[in-house]
Design a protein around this motif. Structure first.
Motif, PDB file in Angstrom:
ATOM      1  N   PHE A 211     -29.527 -31.996 -39.028  1.00 31.88           N
ATOM      2  CA  PHE A 211     -30.089 -30.679 -39.340  1.00 31.88           C
ATOM      3  C   PHE A 211     -30.470 -29.942 -38.049  1.00 31.88           C
ATOM      4  O   PHE A 211     -30.143 -28.759 -37.878  1.00 31.88           O
ATOM      5  CB  PHE A 211     -31.311 -30.827 -40.248  1.00 31.88           C
ATOM      6  CG  PHE A 211     -32.104 -29.560 -40.420  1.00 31.88           C
ATOM      7  CD1 PHE A 211     -31.587 -28.488 -41.133  1.00 31.88           C
ATOM      8  CD2 PHE A 211     -33.361 -29.430 -39.850  1.00 31.88           C
ATOM      9  CE1 PHE A 211     -32.306 -27.306 -41.281  1.00 31.88           C
ATOM     10  CE2 PHE A 211     -34.096 -28.262 -39.987  1.00 31.88           C
ATOM     11  CZ  PHE A 211     -33.566 -27.195 -40.702  1.00 31.88           C
TER      12      PHE A 211
ATOM     13  N   HIS B  93     -32.704 -32.201 -47.034  1.00 34.82           N
ATOM     14  CA  HIS B  93     -31.882 -32.103 -45.830  1.00 34.82           C
ATOM     15  C   HIS B  93     -32.629 -32.612 -44.607  1.00 34.82           C
ATOM     16  O   HIS B  93     -32.046 -33.244 -43.725  1.00 34.82           O
ATOM     17  CB  HIS B  93     -31.420 -30.661 -45.616  1.00 34.82           C
ATOM     18  CG  HIS B  93     -32.528 -29.663 -45.529  1.00 34.82           C
ATOM     19  ND1 HIS B  93     -33.369 -29.385 -46.591  1.00 34.82           N
ATOM     20  CD2 HIS B  93     -32.957 -28.877 -44.508  1.00 34.82           C
ATOM     21  CE1 HIS B  93     -34.237 -28.465 -46.238  1.00 34.82           C
ATOM     22  NE2 HIS B  93     -34.022 -28.147 -44.978  1.00 34.82           N
TER      23      HIS B  93
ATOM     24  N   TYR C 118     -31.632 -28.456 -51.107  1.00 37.06           N
ATOM     25  CA  TYR C 118     -32.397 -27.821 -50.028  1.00 37.06           C
ATOM     26  C   TYR C 118     -33.783 -27.393 -50.483  1.00 37.06           C
ATOM     27  O   TYR C 118     -34.743 -27.439 -49.707  1.00 37.06           O
ATOM     28  CB  TYR C 118     -31.618 -26.639 -49.445  1.00 37.06           C
ATOM     29  CG  TYR C 118     -30.739 -27.059 -48.285  1.00 37.06           C
ATOM     30  CD1 TYR C 118     -31.139 -26.869 -46.968  1.00 37.06           C
ATOM     31  CD2 TYR C 118     -29.512 -27.681 -48.506  1.00 37.06           C
ATOM     32  CE1 TYR C 118     -30.354 -27.266 -45.904  1.00 37.06           C
ATOM     33  CE2 TYR C 118     -28.714 -28.090 -47.445  1.00 37.06           C
ATOM     34  CZ  TYR C 118     -29.138 -27.878 -46.148  1.00 37.06           C
ATOM     35  OH  TYR C 118     -28.361 -28.291 -45.097  1.00 37.06           O
TER      36      TYR C 118
ATOM     37  N   TRP D 161     -25.394 -31.736 -46.927  1.00 38.95           N
ATOM     38  CA  TRP D 161     -25.310 -31.938 -48.381  1.00 38.95           C
ATOM     39  C   TRP D 161     -24.002 -32.636 -48.755  1.00 38.95           C
ATOM     40  O   TRP D 161     -23.997 -33.575 -49.566  1.00 38.95           O
ATOM     41  CB  TRP D 161     -25.414 -30.588 -49.088  1.00 38.95           C
ATOM     42  CG  TRP D 161     -25.166 -30.664 -50.561  1.00 38.95           C
ATOM     43  CD1 TRP D 161     -26.046 -31.043 -51.528  1.00 38.95           C
ATOM     44  CD2 TRP D 161     -23.933 -30.352 -51.236  1.00 38.95           C
ATOM     45  NE1 TRP D 161     -25.443 -30.994 -52.757  1.00 38.95           N
ATOM     46  CE2 TRP D 161     -24.155 -30.569 -52.609  1.00 38.95           C
ATOM     47  CE3 TRP D 161     -22.692 -29.906 -50.805  1.00 38.95           C
ATOM     48  CZ2 TRP D 161     -23.153 -30.353 -53.551  1.00 38.95           C
ATOM     49  CZ3 TRP D 161     -21.695 -29.692 -51.747  1.00 38.95           C
ATOM     50  CH2 TRP D 161     -21.940 -29.915 -53.103  1.00 38.95           C
TER      51      TRP D 161
END
Length: 388
Positions: A164, A156, A151, A134
């Motif tokens: 991720f 993401h 999210y 983020w």
């Protein structure tokens, strides 16, 4: 006699190796900010408790300050690929002789620390104070929204799928992850699949240094300290400050958005009212906090911000984004929606009233502030001992 001394020295060195704890940091002294301060405080406490801390970090220290324990720095002057290679190599050299590997971010320090800890079957723990996915997206201005919304929309996975998966690998391989608030406990459980029993809560330090005056100065100062990046939401602060038309705004820090912010200030004819200061030592920052009237944490999402905790420790009223992650219950007058300029203006106008300011200072004095560095580092030592 000489043989006894010789074998005594060997025993001492072996014991020191046996008690070695490897701290893998992204930032460290003389860098400022919460993560760098945490690593130093934990290293100092480890040494006090009889351990042998070894800190590996990115950055430079031209003064070559001796802090009483081993520090290995990977210069940021190297190309990124070389920085990562040297960092990996140093971790590889020191991990086999360490009782435990403790990382302080999930990517540039956390990934090599995790991989090598697992190769040598060493306990691995990690402290996380934010979310690099983020943060990187909002820093570049691509996704200007709070982390919760980001999210919930699943961005993401769309924006940084590989990153991720990398962070998910690191946090799920950890023996424990240390977070400072309930938000991140739930965050890593829900989105990264971390088992609940692996999450350790250690609140950031907050203790009373001194009380602030009840008197609002004729020209009150609003103070910000941190990075000049998009998600810190500083254009909104500057615009709200301009429309309120009271006091001065001091901005301490550096970052990629600094020139844009200076241009914005000049275009609004605020050069005399909005002042920029370069990053400074903690001692000097504390002096600016003591001379300020209100300290502000305006980011789209704040994660238990160290600057705001320090402001509260000096008795200063604060203005902070809602959903801030602090363990404290702050008065509603201190909180605002970071996407709502009108609400920020209302809160500024409210605090610039003498009676309201006096009440705000009184509210800060009544806050529970008993979480010392001694307690925070002691809680870290307890987690470390659990795995060694």
């Amino acid at each position: 006699h000489s043989n006894n001394c010789y074998f005594g020295l060997i025993r001492h060195n072996v014991r020191q190796l046996y008690m070695q704890i490897l701290l893998a940091a992204g930032a460290f002294f003389p860098d400022i900010g919460g993560p760098a301060i945490h690593v130093r405080k934990i290293a100092e406490r480890l040494k006090k408790e009889g351990f042998r801390p070894v800190v590996v970090a990115y950055g430079d220290d031209p003064s070559n300050t001796d802090l009483g324990f081993k520090i290995i720095r990977i210069s940021r002057k190297f190309p990124k690929i070389l920085q990562w290679f040297f960092y990996f190599l140093i971790i590889f050299i020191y991990a086999p002789f360490s009782k435990l590997v403790y990382a302080f971010d999930p990517t540039s320090a956390g990934l090599p620390a995790c991989l090598i800890a697992k190769i040598f079957r060493k306990p691995f723990i990690i402290r996380i104070g934010g979310d690099p996915i983020w943060e990187r997206e909002v820093e570049k201005g691509r996704r200007l929204m709070p982390i919760k919304k980001y999210y919930e929309l699943g961005l993401h996975k769309k924006d940084k799928s590989l990153l991720f998966k990398t962070i998910k690998f690191v946090v799920r391989k950890a023996n424990a992850i240390i977070v400072s608030n309930n938000f991140f406990g739930a965050f890593y459980k829900n989105y990264y699949g971390v088992e609940k029993n692996k999450i350790e809560f250690i609140n950031n330090p907050l203790f009373k240094r001194e009380d602030s005056s009840f008197v609002l100065p004729n020209e009150p100062v609003i103070l910000f300290g941190g990075r000049f990046v998009s998600y810190k939401n500083l254009p909104l602060v500057i615009e709200a400050f301009k429309e309120v038309g009271i006091g001065k705004l001091s901005l301490i820090g550096s970052g990629p958005d600094k020139n844009k912010l200076i241009e914005l200030v000049n275009s609004m004819d605020l050069k005399e009212k909005v002042l920029f200061f370069d990053p400074m030592t903690q001692e000097n920052l504390f002096q600016y906090i003591k001379e300020s009237s209100i300290c502000i944490g305006p980011a789209l999402s704040e994660f238990s911000p160290n600057f705001i905790l320090e402001a509260l420790s000096f008795g200063k009223p604060v203005l902070l984004s809602k959903g801030h992650g602090l363990s404290l219950n702050l008065p509603e007058e201190f909180l605002f929606d970071p996407e709502n300029k009108e609400e920020l203006k209302q809160k500024l106008v409210y605090l610039f009233n003498e009676k309201n300011y006096e009440k705000a200072v009184s509210d800060v004095r009544d806050l529970p502030m008993d979480n010392s560095w001694e307690k925070v580092t002691g809680d870290n030592i307890m987690v470390i001992k659990k795995f060694i």
